[in-house]
Design an enzyme around this catalytic site. Structure first.
Site, PDB file in Angstrom:
ATOM      1  N   SER A 165     -21.640  18.721 -18.791  1.00  0.00           N
ATOM      2  CA  SER A 165     -21.863  17.278 -18.707  1.00  0.00           C
ATOM      3  C   SER A 165     -23.324  16.999 -18.976  1.00  0.00           C
ATOM      4  CB  SER A 165     -21.484  16.763 -17.319  1.00  0.00           C
ATOM      5  OG  SER A 165     -21.959  15.438 -17.125  1.00  0.00           O
ATOM      6  N   TYR A 192     -21.417  16.578  -8.467  1.00  0.00           N
ATOM      7  CA  TYR A 192     -21.054  16.733  -9.873  1.00  0.00           C
ATOM      8  C   TYR A 192     -22.231  17.308 -10.663  1.00  0.00           C
ATOM      9  CZ  TYR A 192     -18.725  15.768 -14.282  1.00  0.00           C
ATOM     10  OH  TYR A 192     -18.125  15.906 -15.514  1.00  0.00           O
ATOM     11  N   LYS A 251     -22.230  21.093 -12.286  1.00  0.00           N
ATOM     12  CA  LYS A 251     -22.338  21.252 -13.738  1.00  0.00           C
ATOM     13  C   LYS A 251     -23.624  21.979 -14.125  1.00  0.00           C
ATOM     14  CE  LYS A 251     -18.505  19.324 -15.217  1.00  0.00           C
ATOM     15  NZ  LYS A 251     -17.492  20.074 -15.989  1.00  0.00           N
TER      16      LYS A 251
END
Length: 273
Positions: free
Chosen positions: A131, A144, A148
């Site tokens: 991401s 998140y 990532k």
């Protein structure tokens, strides 16, 4: 270039999700043989998807073996499975945080380890779908970004260990409209005004190009803007911080986060209370 994918044996995780369905169809159309792994099985579809909880350490290796038996070997592993959700860094980690670390990092690690003997035999490739937030993190989504970024660190370590025989690439999508953002939006933390959406077709095309490239590229942004964001995040982190703070301040001033309990502390601090 995608003609180079004909006959490739591909294992795809997260195959029943938004990216997964499009990727499966695109690789199949390019002549590849694809088997998917996902919590939601579709074993009898045009793209067979075997059921597997990738967060269960005891389930991954048998599921990978079953998939590779169907494929007759392995040329390409695409670690696409991922989940999101709100997680402010100032609050203690909870189940939302644990699940993102499990799915976004450890599931990819387990799957890669299980598939590695076949990849080494075939001198194949691994593609990790990361991401933009791995390099340019955003507030209120700490789990998140952390998961990532950790995934990218794992890919870097793997490249050092097996890169003489297996190509290792990381693809960095920005925001694509999909169910992965539902829980964040429901918490009043919409990415509106923070991340510019891009079409899923562009992400799929970037992954296909990565798979078909003569040599495995190291890092692949999916848009021109994405390449700029990666460059700023990596080479000018202080500038990236200022850009994020400016965007955040504008959202708070506009009242965008007033109804988000998880943002209450940050809103209060920005308003000097």
């Amino acid at each position: 270039m995608t003609g180079r994918l004909a006959g490739r044996r591909v294992l795809l995780t997260g195959a029943s999700g938004t990216f997964g369905r499009h990727l499966g169809a695109a690789f199949t159309a390019a002549g590849a043989q694809v088997v998917g792994l996902d919590l939601h099985a579709r074993p009898d579809g045009d793209l067979p998807v075997l059921g597997c909880d990738l967060t269960d350490p005891d389930a991954v290796a048998p599921a990978v073996r079953a998939a590779l038996d169907r494929l007759g070997g392995l040329d390409l592993l695409i670690n696409n499975a991922g989940v999101g959700g709100p997680a402010p860094a100032e609050l203690p980690p909870d189940e939302v945080v644990r699940r993102q670390l499990e799915v976004n990092l450890l599931a990819a690690w387990r799957t890669t380890a299980a598939a590695m003997p076949q990849l080494l035999t075939a001198r194949g490739r691994v593609i990790f779908v990361a991401s933009r937030m791995a390099v340019l993190p955003l507030p209120l989504a700490a789990a998140y970004g952390v998961s990532k970024r950790a995934l990218v660190a794992y890919a870097d370590a793997l490249r050092h260990e097996v890169g003489t025989h297996v190509g290792v690439s990381v693809v960095y999508p920005s925001m694509v409209v999909s169910p992965i953002h539902h829980s964040t939006a429901e918490a009043g933390l919409s990415l509106r005004g923070v991340s510019r959406p891009e079409p899923v077709e562009g992400v799929v095309a970037a992954i296909l190009r990565t798979a078909a490239a003569r040599r495995a590229p190291r890092d692949v942004a999916t848009t021109t803007r994405g390449r700029l964001e990666l460059a700023v995040g990596r080479h000018a982190p202080a500038l990236a911080d200022r850009l994020v703070r400016r965007t955040l301040s504008a959202r708070i001033a506009a009242g965008d986060l007033n109804a988000a309990p998880l943002a209450a502390g940050m809103v209060r601090r920005h308003r000097g209370r």
